[in-house]
Write a protein that holds these residues in place. Structure first.
Motif, PDB file in Angstrom:
ATOM      1  N   ASN A 224     -14.085  13.420 -19.156  1.00  0.00           N
ATOM      2  CA  ASN A 224     -14.006  14.968 -19.194  1.00  0.00           C
ATOM      3  C   ASN A 224     -15.606  15.311 -19.135  1.00  0.00           C
ATOM      4  OD1 ASN A 224     -11.650  15.681 -19.919  1.00  0.00           O
ATOM      5  ND2 ASN A 224     -12.000  14.860 -21.904  1.00  0.00           N
ATOM      6  N   TYR A 286      -3.966  12.260 -20.777  1.00  0.00           N
ATOM      7  CA  TYR A 286      -4.646  11.806 -19.635  1.00  0.00           C
ATOM      8  C   TYR A 286      -3.835  11.753 -18.443  1.00  0.00           C
ATOM      9  CZ  TYR A 286      -9.265  11.147 -22.344  1.00  0.00           C
ATOM     10  OH  TYR A 286     -10.374  11.294 -23.002  1.00  0.00           O
ATOM     11  N   GLY A 305      -5.003  17.516 -25.744  1.00  0.00           N
ATOM     12  CA  GLY A 305      -5.792  16.397 -25.821  1.00  0.00           C
ATOM     13  C   GLY A 305      -6.931  16.307 -26.877  1.00  0.00           C
ATOM     14  N   TYR A 370      -8.470   9.861 -14.496  1.00  0.00           N
ATOM     15  CA  TYR A 370      -7.862  10.038 -15.639  1.00  0.00           C
ATOM     16  C   TYR A 370      -6.715   9.103 -16.058  1.00  0.00           C
ATOM     17  CZ  TYR A 370     -10.031  14.515 -16.642  1.00  0.00           C
ATOM     18  OH  TYR A 370     -10.977  15.741 -17.097  1.00  0.00           O
ATOM     19  N   ALA A 374      -6.381   6.903 -19.374  1.00  0.00           N
ATOM     20  CA  ALA A 374      -5.172   6.723 -20.048  1.00  0.00           C
ATOM     21  C   ALA A 374      -5.145   5.231 -20.462  1.00  0.00           C
ATOM     22  CB  ALA A 374      -3.991   7.200 -19.488  1.00  0.00           C
TER      23      ALA A 374
END
Length: 399
Positions: A224, A286, A305, A370, A374
């Motif tokens: 992020n 994610y 999230g 992402y 994850a």
């Protein structure tokens, strides 16, 4: 009071974010894209300094008490912001960021106060409230800094200095010492460094397991920081205003998750089950962000999230119970160092993956970072589960 101090600390850090690009350009006379690279150097210097010095700050608080260390750190941070406000060259600015990284390790004594004074059953909730204060400060800081930079390029730094001095004054007037003299330990330079500190906690399976989890979660979370603005701009054409709004919503959601929901969840389901569930939610979140179809789903997903951040107070609470009373500062220093290490590793990894999968000459999967995040959270969930089981067995054995 501690949450207010952490709020001011993070607000001060966030205040200078909007001014750094233009300041680097002014000090170096380089182009904006070259300034971005130098900005990366500043971020790396900050994280590296925090990694190196967090155990020192934590160890000093174990020896001399939380209150005096916290006060002096905040005073030094205030003077450092003043120096950066009038930095005549990039080298001065870099030195200032290094000092900020050192003094940014104030989280160690602040978190140690909770370990000292809050009963074990309530620590998870207290750590959550402290984290919420930091999240709100990080949201408020850039917004205020963006306004102040329009008045004067030095104003955000001077405002950050004012906040640091205000926090120091508040600590002098209101904060009481939480570590009595009989629970203090002799200062050891061999333990007051990241390697000595981490080696010391190697002997604790619970702490060792959670430190590995923290590192994995922190590397994943850097997606992020490093990728979000570029990913949303590339895929959805987001403007800086939209990106700023999403970051603000994310910070507010973290504050709600840690400050409001964490305590209720820990009381109802326990720290171990709650932490594991939040990590698994993060895995799904994610993965969904990687294939999001539009703006509205993304705003929903970043809010959901934020629940992942509930795992932080859960881990801290369980780690404090596995650590002697005279080493709580050292523990918080090790946690801060581990987080800083994740902040060093994560951005280049996530940026490299984004670049590799966003090049038109190759496979176009801009959400690839992402997916990597994850996968890392799947690993973190396994690490967390092992450490939590060890914590439960240790608690039952003591009981």
């Amino acid at each position: 009071m501690l949450a207010f101090i952490v709020f001011i600390d993070l607000c001060g850090i966030g205040l200078i974010i909007p001014v750094v690009p233009s300041l680097v350009v002014r000090l170096t006379s380089v182009s904006l894209d070259q300034a971005a690279a130098l900005g990366g150097v500043l971020l790396l210097a900050y994280a590296a300094a925090q990694f190196a010095f967090a155990p020192l700050i934590g160890g000093l608080s174990d020896r001399y008490g939380r209150r005096p260390v916290l006060i002096w750190v905040l005073i030094a941070l205030g003077f450092d912001y003043v120096v950066m406000a009038f930095a005549p060259s990039f080298a001065w600015l870099l030195a200032g960021r290094i000092i900020s990284g050192i003094m940014g390790a104030s989280f160690a004594p602040a978190n140690s106060c909770i370990a000292d004074a809050v009963p074990e059953a309530e620590r998870g909730r207290a750590f959550g409230i402290l984290g919420a204060g930091g999240a709100i400060g990080f949201v408020a800081g850039p917004a205020l800094g963006g306004f102040l930079v329009g008045l004067d390029p030095r104003a955000p730094f001077l405002a950050a200095a004012t906040l640091a001095f205000a926090a120091a004054l508040a600590s002098i007037v209101v904060l009481r010492e939480t570590l009595p003299a009989e629970r203090r330990r002799a200062f050891s330079l061999a333990r007051a460094n990241p390697f000595g500190s981490l080696l010391r906690f190697r002997r604790s399976p619970v702490v060792r397991g959670f430190l590995l989890t923290i590192l994995t979660v922190q590397v994943a979370g850097q997606v992020n920081i490093a990728v979000w603005p570029y990913y949303t701009a590339l895929r959805f054409g987001w403007t800086p205003a939209a990106i700023g709004a999403s970051v603000a919503m994310f910070g507010i959601s973290i504050a709600v998750a840690q400050g409001v929901l964490a305590g209720w969840l820990f009381k109802r389901f326990g720290e171990a089950r709650t932490g594991l569930a939040m990590l698994l939610i993060g895995v799904a979140d994610y993965a969904l962000i990687a294939f999001a179809a539009g703006t509205a789903p993304l705003f929903v997903l970043i809010s959901i999230g934020a629940l992942t951040y509930v795992v932080w107070p859960a881990m801290q609470a369980m780690m404090t119970r596995a650590t002697p009373e005279d080493a709580q500062g050292e523990l918080q220093g090790a946690i801060t160092s581990t987080m800083a290490l994740g902040s060093i590793i994560g951005p280049p990894v996530m940026s490299a993956v984004f670049l590799a999968f966003s090049d038109k000459a190759g496979p176009m999967v801009p959400g690839a970072p992402y997916l990597l995040a994850a996968a890392l959270l799947v690993l973190a969930a396994a690490q967390f589960m092992i450490a939590a089981r060890r914590s439960t067995r240790a608690t039952m054995a003591e009981g």
